[in-house]
Design an enzyme around this catalytic site. Structure first.
Site, PDB file in Angstrom:
ATOM      1  N   GLY A 124       0.815  -1.078  -0.117  1.00  0.00           N
ATOM      2  CA  GLY A 124      -0.145  -0.084  -0.299  1.00  0.00           C
ATOM      3  C   GLY A 124       0.899   1.654   0.143  1.00  0.00           C
ATOM      4  O   GLY A 124       2.330   1.131  -0.381  1.00  0.00           O
ATOM      5  N   THR A 144      -1.664  18.737   2.415  1.00  0.00           N
ATOM      6  CA  THR A 144      -2.547  19.640   3.321  1.00  0.00           C
ATOM      7  C   THR A 144      -3.952  18.496   3.710  1.00  0.00           C
ATOM      8  O   THR A 144      -5.056  18.737   4.250  1.00  0.00           O
ATOM      9  CB  THR A 144      -3.573  20.498   2.281  1.00  0.00           C
ATOM     10  OG1 THR A 144      -3.804  20.561   1.053  1.00  0.00           O
ATOM     11  CG2 THR A 144      -2.679  22.202   2.341  1.00  0.00           C
ATOM     12  N   HIS A 162      21.981   4.025  32.905  1.00  0.00           N
ATOM     13  CA  HIS A 162      22.765   5.022  32.310  1.00  0.00           C
ATOM     14  C   HIS A 162      24.287   5.113  31.395  1.00  0.00           C
ATOM     15  O   HIS A 162      24.880   4.216  31.900  1.00  0.00           O
ATOM     16  CB  HIS A 162      23.717   5.527  33.503  1.00  0.00           C
ATOM     17  CG  HIS A 162      24.398   7.073  33.399  1.00  0.00           C
ATOM     18  ND1 HIS A 162      23.138   8.137  32.675  1.00  0.00           N
ATOM     19  CD2 HIS A 162      25.345   6.999  33.231  1.00  0.00           C
ATOM     20  CE1 HIS A 162      25.114   9.029  32.989  1.00  0.00           C
ATOM     21  NE2 HIS A 162      26.052   8.221  33.223  1.00  0.00           N
TER      22      HIS A 162
HETATM   23  P1  NAI Z   1      -2.303  17.245   8.621  1.00  0.00           P
HETATM   24  O1  NAI Z   1      -3.633  17.189   8.843  1.00  0.00           O
HETATM   25  O2  NAI Z   1      -0.663  16.929   9.053  1.00  0.00           O
HETATM   26  O3  NAI Z   1      -1.322  18.755   7.838  1.00  0.00           O
HETATM   27  C1  NAI Z   1      -2.368  19.492   6.849  1.00  0.00           C
HETATM   28  C2  NAI Z   1      -2.038  21.051   7.315  1.00  0.00           C
HETATM   29  O4  NAI Z   1      -1.993  21.493   6.570  1.00  0.00           O
HETATM   30  C3  NAI Z   1      -2.348  21.561   8.439  1.00  0.00           C
HETATM   31  O5  NAI Z   1      -1.843  22.152   9.726  1.00  0.00           O
HETATM   32  C4  NAI Z   1      -3.405  22.448   7.961  1.00  0.00           C
HETATM   33  O6  NAI Z   1      -3.887  24.014   8.950  1.00  0.00           O
HETATM   34  C5  NAI Z   1      -2.706  22.820   6.934  1.00  0.00           C
HETATM   35  N1  NAI Z   1      -3.500  23.824   5.822  1.00  0.00           N
HETATM   36  C6  NAI Z   1      -5.151  23.363   5.559  1.00  0.00           C
HETATM   37  N2  NAI Z   1      -5.134  24.174   4.299  1.00  0.00           N
HETATM   38  C7  NAI Z   1      -4.371  25.331   3.987  1.00  0.00           C
HETATM   39  C8  NAI Z   1      -4.286  26.096   3.206  1.00  0.00           C
HETATM   40  N3  NAI Z   1      -5.207  26.070   2.095  1.00  0.00           N
HETATM   41  N4  NAI Z   1      -2.833  26.932   2.492  1.00  0.00           N
HETATM   42  C9  NAI Z   1      -2.536  26.549   3.915  1.00  0.00           C
HETATM   43  N5  NAI Z   1      -2.100  25.991   4.891  1.00  0.00           N
HETATM   44  C10 NAI Z   1      -3.364  24.561   4.665  1.00  0.00           C
HETATM   45  O7  NAI Z   1      -1.408  16.451   6.637  1.00  0.00           O
HETATM   46  P2  NAI Z   1      -0.952  15.953   6.149  1.00  0.00           P
HETATM   47  O8  NAI Z   1       0.767  16.463   6.507  1.00  0.00           O
HETATM   48  O9  NAI Z   1      -1.211  15.778   5.124  1.00  0.00           O
HETATM   49  O10 NAI Z   1      -0.511  14.298   6.722  1.00  0.00           O
HETATM   50  C11 NAI Z   1      -2.019  13.646   5.947  1.00  0.00           C
HETATM   51  C12 NAI Z   1      -1.949  12.107   6.457  1.00  0.00           C
HETATM   52  O11 NAI Z   1      -0.902  11.234   7.091  1.00  0.00           O
HETATM   53  C13 NAI Z   1      -2.063  12.784   8.384  1.00  0.00           C
HETATM   54  O12 NAI Z   1      -3.774  12.186   9.616  1.00  0.00           O
HETATM   55  C14 NAI Z   1      -0.495  12.260   8.978  1.00  0.00           C
HETATM   56  O13 NAI Z   1      -0.793  11.998  10.636  1.00  0.00           O
HETATM   57  C15 NAI Z   1      -0.797  11.330   7.963  1.00  0.00           C
HETATM   58  N6  NAI Z   1       1.014  10.804   7.710  1.00  0.00           N
HETATM   59  C16 NAI Z   1       1.805  10.234   9.335  1.00  0.00           C
HETATM   60  C17 NAI Z   1       2.960  10.249   9.014  1.00  0.00           C
HETATM   61  C18 NAI Z   1       3.599   9.974  10.650  1.00  0.00           C
HETATM   62  O14 NAI Z   1       3.037   9.842  11.450  1.00  0.00           O
HETATM   63  N7  NAI Z   1       4.875  10.252  10.688  1.00  0.00           N
HETATM   64  C19 NAI Z   1       3.185  10.871   7.899  1.00  0.00           C
HETATM   65  C20 NAI Z   1       3.300  11.094   6.696  1.00  0.00           C
HETATM   66  C21 NAI Z   1       1.394  11.061   6.982  1.00  0.00           C
END
Ligand code: NAI
Length: 462
Positions: A40, A267, A441
């Site tokens: 996936g 986003t 430690h």
């Molecule tokens: P996100 O939901 O974490 O962040 C999106 C950001 O974009 C938010 O801060 C929001 O306020 C901003 N935003 C929205 N519309 C906007 C606009 N028009 N202009 C400017 N800023 C805007 O989404 P992201 O980073 O795309 O991740 C998606 C999903 O993938 C999340 O649920 C995340 O948990 C998951 N993911 C997890 C990872 C990990 O656990 N390390 C790694 C990559 C993704």
């Protein structure tokens, strides 16, 4: 056509883990996957490839910034982007082939193609209709779109395109200061790009502990990332080689334009359920477009279940895995269980950021009394020796009972350290339980113990 006990649609961490557990529980199991490889989004175009690029670019950062001070002299390595992409692809291949091996070992059939559900108990793949007593939808998610931003996966990219750019851009504009934007923004910043992150809100990584947000943003700024906060992106205009990003500052409604070689749209993501035939089946969906399930991951149609990013909750691979195992237990006639209060979140930047459970804000919102124990990595000998003393461990415990309610870590190996707290929370431990546990430690883990001590009579090294 074949008859199965379970057919799982999608082979990401939710689907493949579910399949293995189903097979272990004695169920005749098949997985439908339309990609050329199993695993996936996570294994092919998400968690795993991004971690390879984060690791390689972190090594470069260490060589450029810390080697000389440790007595390692000589020319810093330069970036061979083609080779870095090969390393990334090899990492993907070993992981996806590993899943193929596990499928063979567990006698799980891979039904190659995109699946749909013509009726309960039936899964169609290509021209073939297979039958199954239970169907589990594990189709994951896809990047959300943003009005005015047209993704071509070359100049204006989502995380998918960002993992295979033709070259390292000179100027990268990231839309969204969430997990994807900051992880991939860090990669390209370390590789030499000028990175500007445009974020709608006034703080990065929404929902995270406020102190972590501030420290995290300060650290990323120190590393060279630029931030435009409180700004809504209006549109992008791309040519063959460049793009312009128009955004509006919320404080005064003023419009601005910024140039970029590459724009990363990050986003958020949305459930991917296209082509399954859910409408015709009458499967209930939530207002947010997720498949609605009950406490046992079953939809309103008996025998059809759903797990992972396609349903409610955080879009995290490990949450999907846990649901996959639990749903497998359910269809095998056992009781599956997921503790949604103890699902860690990790951002794999450097320093890493990790959290589990409640934040101070969520506890305030609930009107609950709590106490905080905090310890900076500056007081940790191992972190200082390794030039990794940025950040802290913060433990939040119930004011009366001392039971741990949450933890927030920014610092070295935060993504590993968080699991000590997850385990403590699973066992209903108090901060004192962690504080009274002998920690080796010198380790980073001592910072966790010190934060637990700080919930009581005080940390030793602070
Ligand atoms: P996100 O939901 O974490 O962040 C999106 C950001 O974009 C938010 O801060 C929001 O306020 C901003 N935003 C929205 N519309 C906007 C606009 N028009 N202009 C400017 N800023 C805007 O989404 P992201 O980073 O795309 O991740 C998606 C999903 O993938 C999340 O649920 C995340 O948990 C998951 N993911 C997890 C990872 C990990 O656990 N390390 C790694 C990559 C993704």
């Amino acid at each position: 056509m074949a008859n199965y006990d379970v057919i799982i649609i999608g082979s990401g961490p939710g689907g493949y883990v579910c399949a293995i557990r189903c097979a272990q529980l004695g169920l005749k199991t098949a997985v439908v996957e339309g990609r050329d490889t199993l695993g996936g989004t996570c294994l092919n175009i998400g968690c795993i490839p991004s971690k390879a690029l984060l690791h390689a670019s972190h090594m470069l950062h260490e060589a450029e910034h810390n080697f000389a001070a440790m007595g390692l002299k000589g020319k810093s390595p330069s970036v061979d982007w083609k080779q870095m992409l090969t390393y990334k692809q090899n990492t993907i291949d070993t992981n996806t082939k590993g899943i193929e091996f596990l499928f063979k070992k567990n006698k799980i059939d891979w039904l190659k193609g995109w699946g749909s559900i013509p009726a309960a108990g039936q899964v169609k793949v290509g021209d073939e209709v297979h039958t199954a007593k239970n169907i589990i939808i594990a189709t994951g998610s896809e990047p959300s779109s943003l009005p005015g931003v047209e993704v071509d996966e070359k100049i204006v990219v989502t995380s998918t395109g960002a993992l295979e750019l033709g070259k390292v851009p000179k100027k990268l504009v990231v839309i969204g200061a969430g997990v994807i934007g900051l992880e991939l923004g860090s990669v390209y910043s370390r590789l030499g790009a000028e990175v500007t992150v445009i974020e709608y809100l006034t703080a990065i990584t929404p929902g995270m502990d406020a102190e972590v947000q501030k420290t995290f943003q300060r650290t990323l700024k120190k590393q060279g990332l630029k931030f435009i906060m409180g700004a809504a992106v209006q549109k992008t205009e791309a040519s063959k080689t460049k793009a312009k990003v128009t955004y509006k500052l919320l404080k005064d409604d003023s419009e601005h334009v910024i140039d970029a070689d590459t724009v990363l749209l990050a986003t958020g993501r949305k459930p991917f359920t296209d082509g399954l035939g859910l409408d015709a089946l009458g499967i209930n969906m939530t207002k947010q477009g997720q498949i609605d399930v009950d406490a046992h991951w079953q939809t309103n149609v008996s025998g059809i279940y759903a797990i992972g990013d396609a349903i409610r909750g955080p879009m995290l691979a490990h949450k999907a895995e846990d649901e996959g195992m639990a749903a497998a237990e359910q269809v095998a006639g056992r009781q599956g269980h997921v503790n949604y209060n103890v699902i860690p979140g990790v951002i794999y930047t450097w320093p890493e950021v990790a959290n589990v459970g409640e934040t101070e804000q969520t506890l305030k919102d609930q009107g609950r009394a709590y106490k905080v124990g905090k310890f900076p990595f500056m007081g940790n000998g191992r972190a200082k020796a390794n030039f990794m003393s940025d950040g802290f461990v913060k433990i939040i415990a119930d004011k009366e009972t001392d039971r741990i309610l949450g933890a927030h870590i920014i610092g070295p190996a935060a993504g590993e350290l968080i699991h000590e707290i997850c385990m403590a929370m699973e066992f209903g431990a108090s901060a004192e339980d962690v504080a009274l546990t002998c920690h080796a430690h010198p380790t980073y883990s001592e910072a966790v113990r010190e934060a637990a001590l700080a919930c009581g009579d005080g940390a030793i090294h602070a």
